[in-house]
Design an enzyme around this catalytic site. Structure first.
Site, PDB file in Angstrom:
ATOM      1  N   LYS A  34       0.686  -1.334  -0.402  1.00 30.84           N
ATOM      2  CA  LYS A  34      -0.085  -0.136   0.001  1.00 30.84           C
ATOM      3  C   LYS A  34       0.730   1.579   0.011  1.00 30.84           C
ATOM      4  O   LYS A  34       2.278   0.723   0.291  1.00 30.84           O
ATOM      5  CB  LYS A  34      -0.914   0.080   1.588  1.00 30.84           C
ATOM      6  CG  LYS A  34      -0.318  -0.174   2.322  1.00 30.84           C
ATOM      7  CD  LYS A  34      -1.472  -0.155   3.457  1.00 30.84           C
ATOM      8  CE  LYS A  34      -0.306  -0.718   5.446  1.00 30.84           C
ATOM      9  NZ  LYS A  34      -1.297  -1.032   6.206  1.00 30.84           N
ATOM     10  N   ARG A 132     -10.540   0.286  15.185  1.00 32.67           N
ATOM     11  CA  ARG A 132     -10.659   0.802  13.980  1.00 32.67           C
ATOM     12  C   ARG A 132     -11.863   0.102  13.334  1.00 32.67           C
ATOM     13  O   ARG A 132     -13.338   0.755  12.756  1.00 32.67           O
ATOM     14  CB  ARG A 132      -9.111   1.256  13.386  1.00 32.67           C
ATOM     15  CG  ARG A 132      -7.799   1.597  14.121  1.00 32.67           C
ATOM     16  CD  ARG A 132      -7.414   2.465  13.318  1.00 32.67           C
ATOM     17  NE  ARG A 132      -6.986   1.169  12.358  1.00 32.67           N
ATOM     18  CZ  ARG A 132      -5.646   1.210  11.444  1.00 32.67           C
ATOM     19  NH1 ARG A 132      -4.376   2.374  11.788  1.00 32.67           N
ATOM     20  NH2 ARG A 132      -5.452  -0.009  11.301  1.00 32.67           N
ATOM     21  N   TYR A 260      17.655  29.233   7.128  1.00 32.34           N
ATOM     22  CA  TYR A 260      16.384  30.147   7.977  1.00 32.34           C
ATOM     23  C   TYR A 260      17.193  30.650   9.592  1.00 32.34           C
ATOM     24  O   TYR A 260      17.441  29.116  10.267  1.00 32.34           O
ATOM     25  CB  TYR A 260      15.525  29.206   7.107  1.00 32.34           C
ATOM     26  CG  TYR A 260      15.035  29.318   6.102  1.00 32.34           C
ATOM     27  CD1 TYR A 260      14.797  30.992   5.068  1.00 32.34           C
ATOM     28  CD2 TYR A 260      15.092  28.135   5.378  1.00 32.34           C
ATOM     29  CE1 TYR A 260      14.687  31.369   4.133  1.00 32.34           C
ATOM     30  CE2 TYR A 260      15.126  28.773   3.894  1.00 32.34           C
ATOM     31  CZ  TYR A 260      14.637  30.459   3.172  1.00 32.34           C
ATOM     32  OH  TYR A 260      14.175  30.091   2.159  1.00 32.34           O
ATOM     33  N   MET A 315      13.931  23.779   1.864  1.00 32.92           N
ATOM     34  CA  MET A 315      13.242  23.024   1.160  1.00 32.92           C
ATOM     35  C   MET A 315      14.012  21.947  -0.353  1.00 32.92           C
ATOM     36  O   MET A 315      13.509  21.125  -0.668  1.00 32.92           O
ATOM     37  CB  MET A 315      12.071  24.261  -0.382  1.00 32.92           C
ATOM     38  CG  MET A 315      10.918  23.330  -1.046  1.00 32.92           C
ATOM     39  SD  MET A 315      10.216  24.349  -2.070  1.00 32.92           S
ATOM     40  CE  MET A 315       8.965  25.220  -0.284  1.00 32.92           C
TER      41      MET A 315
HETATM   42  C1  LIG Z   1       0.111  -1.960   6.949  1.00 27.93           C
HETATM   43  C2  LIG Z   1      -0.614  -3.484   7.092  1.00 27.93           C
HETATM   44  C3  LIG Z   1      -0.260  -4.052   7.685  1.00 27.93           C
HETATM   45  C4  LIG Z   1       1.870  -3.858   7.386  1.00 27.93           C
HETATM   46  O1  LIG Z   1       1.903  -3.741   8.723  1.00 27.93           O
HETATM   47  P1  LIG Z   1       3.627  -3.156   8.894  1.00 27.93           P
HETATM   48  O2  LIG Z   1       3.239  -2.352   9.728  1.00 27.93           O
HETATM   49  O3  LIG Z   1       3.919  -2.395   7.822  1.00 27.93           O
HETATM   50  O4  LIG Z   1       4.430  -4.582   9.057  1.00 27.93           O
HETATM   51  C5  LIG Z   1      -0.361  -5.426   7.721  1.00 27.93           C
HETATM   52  N1  LIG Z   1      -1.886  -5.544   8.003  1.00 27.93           N
HETATM   53  C6  LIG Z   1      -2.961  -4.504   7.760  1.00 27.93           C
HETATM   54  C7  LIG Z   1      -4.383  -5.320   7.677  1.00 27.93           C
HETATM   55  C8  LIG Z   1      -2.350  -3.291   7.623  1.00 27.93           C
HETATM   56  O5  LIG Z   1      -3.230  -2.580   7.278  1.00 27.93           O
END
Ligand SMILES: *Cc1c(COP(=O)(O)O)cnc(C)c1O
Length: 373
Positions: A34, A132, A260, A315
């Site tokens: 993701k 969640r 800065y 930046m």
């Molecule tokens: C992102 C995610 C993972 C992976 O988590 P990590 O801490 O990066 O290993 C696993 N399960 C779900 C549901 C996630 O959203």
């Protein structure tokens, strides 16, 4: 040309995936890609993940992108779909979906994919205490019954809130509740139901709870998922190296200031280097005085020369202190912001955040390249 490069080492990614298989030898692997493979660039990462059994994405657009890039194995939408139309798109593309709330359940019961469609496998989410996503332990049984009757195969899934810290008592509660509900479902609904609980940290900390599928994310990219061990202690290799170059060098007198807000003032005669990277590339603007970079001599490629970041990160530029380093380090020397050293976990600590965020907030400006090994 201005140099700000993201180098991706596919060999390291494959190595880290093999590491997951060593730690969880009896589980299938859902490799999490993701957010553009945690900022690494999904196009460069997928070819190194062909040994994974499936990939996990957050959005339908990410799933479609992976398919267009040629990913032919399973793809799981870890938040599921957001409309009946998206559910249909998931079916058309054979994506597997998490179902975590009633609306999604309704769509799945109203519109049942054909038997040979991968969408016929549902990742049914149980809320074990993170609060969640997911059904509670009572309504999940009813949901499982309905889905099974409609012909779906189920994978019960849940997510830890504190897996990075083994000593947190909520882990035990979450794992115990998951195991209890998993057994209930196998006894009351379907003996073939599968289970999936562990992200990276839990893969390392809770080997008794690996179940049928593990879901590694951050550890695939070589950052440590647990609070008490560094990535090299876990035999993980950094997939990303973030590099820039020194583009100017100045000799400063005692009392002269840098950047800065003139936040840094020379306490002695100093040699400083201006580096061609900043928060416009994704390096964090706020880092404490522990932040450092590694400077490499372009001709000899030798040694690890530590240089402190001084003044405000801007930046397009940062400034580093070269005073104690050999004079051969200067214009065009390569500067590593994170990679083998410093490790991204160290930078995250200096920036009061986690590696995940540093990776995800890289911008499109740096040049992405494959790391030649
Ligand atoms: C992102 C995610 C993972 C992976 O988590 P990590 O801490 O990066 O290993 C696993 N399960 C779900 C549901 C996630 O959203």
């Amino acid at each position: 040309m201005r140099t700000a490069n993201i180098l991706i080492n596919q060999g390291a990614l494959t190595h880290n995936l093999a590491q997951v298989n060593k730690i969880a030898p009896n589980s299938k692997v859902l490799a999490m890609v993701k957010a553009n493979a945690y900022g690494h660039g999904v196009a460069m990462c997928l070819p190194a993940l062909t040994d994974a059994d499936a990939i996990g994405v957050a959005t339908l657009a990410e799933a479609i992108q992976a398919k267009q890039l040629g990913w032919a194995k399973h793809t799981v939408l870890i938040e599921g779909v957001f409309s009946q139309a998206e559910w249909q798109t998931a079916i058309n593309n054979h994506f597997m979906c998490v179902i975590h709330q009633q609306q999604q359940l309704d769509w799945a019961l109203q519109n049942i994919p054909k038997h040979d469609c991968q969408t016929k496998t549902i990742w049914l989410k149980l809320n074990t205490g993170m609060n969640r996503l997911g059904f509670d332990q009572h309504s999940v049984i009813e949901a499982a019954k309905q889905l099974t009757q409609a012909g779906y195969q189920l994978i019960l899934t849940s997510h830890f809130a504190n897996a990075d810290d083994k000593s947190t008592p909520l882990n035990e509660q979450q794992g115990t509740l998951f195991s209890k509900v998993f057994t209930q479902l196998q006894q009351q609904v379907d003996p073939n139901i599968k289970g999936s609980l562990c992200n990276s940290a839990a893969i390392i900390n809770f080997p008794n709870w690996h179940f049928d599928w593990v879901r590694p994310g951050i550890m695939l990219y070589g950052s440590s998922p647990v609070v008490d061990k560094a990535s090299d202690q876990l035999n993980l290799k950094p997939v990303m190296t973030l590099q820039a170059k020194i583009m100017a060098v100045h000799q400063l007198n005692t009392g002269e200031m840098v950047g800065y807000g003139s936040r840094w003032k020379a306490q002695r005669a100093s040699r400083v280097g201006i580096v061609s990277i900043g928060y416009g590339d994704g390096y964090p603007r706020v880092v404490d005085n522990t932040a450092w970079v590694a400077v490499t001599d372009t001709t000899t490629q030798a040694g690890l020369h530590k240089a402190a970041i001084i003044g405000r990160v801007a930046m397009d530029m940062i400034v580093i202190d070269l005073t104690d380093l050999t004079a051969s380090l200067g214009i065009d020397s390569i500067v590593t912001l994170w990679g083998a050293a410093p490790q991204i976990d160290e930078v995250a600590q200096s920036a009061n955040t986690i590696s995940y965020e540093l990776l995800c907030r890289l911008t499109t400006r740096p040049t992405r390249k494959l790391h030649k090994t």
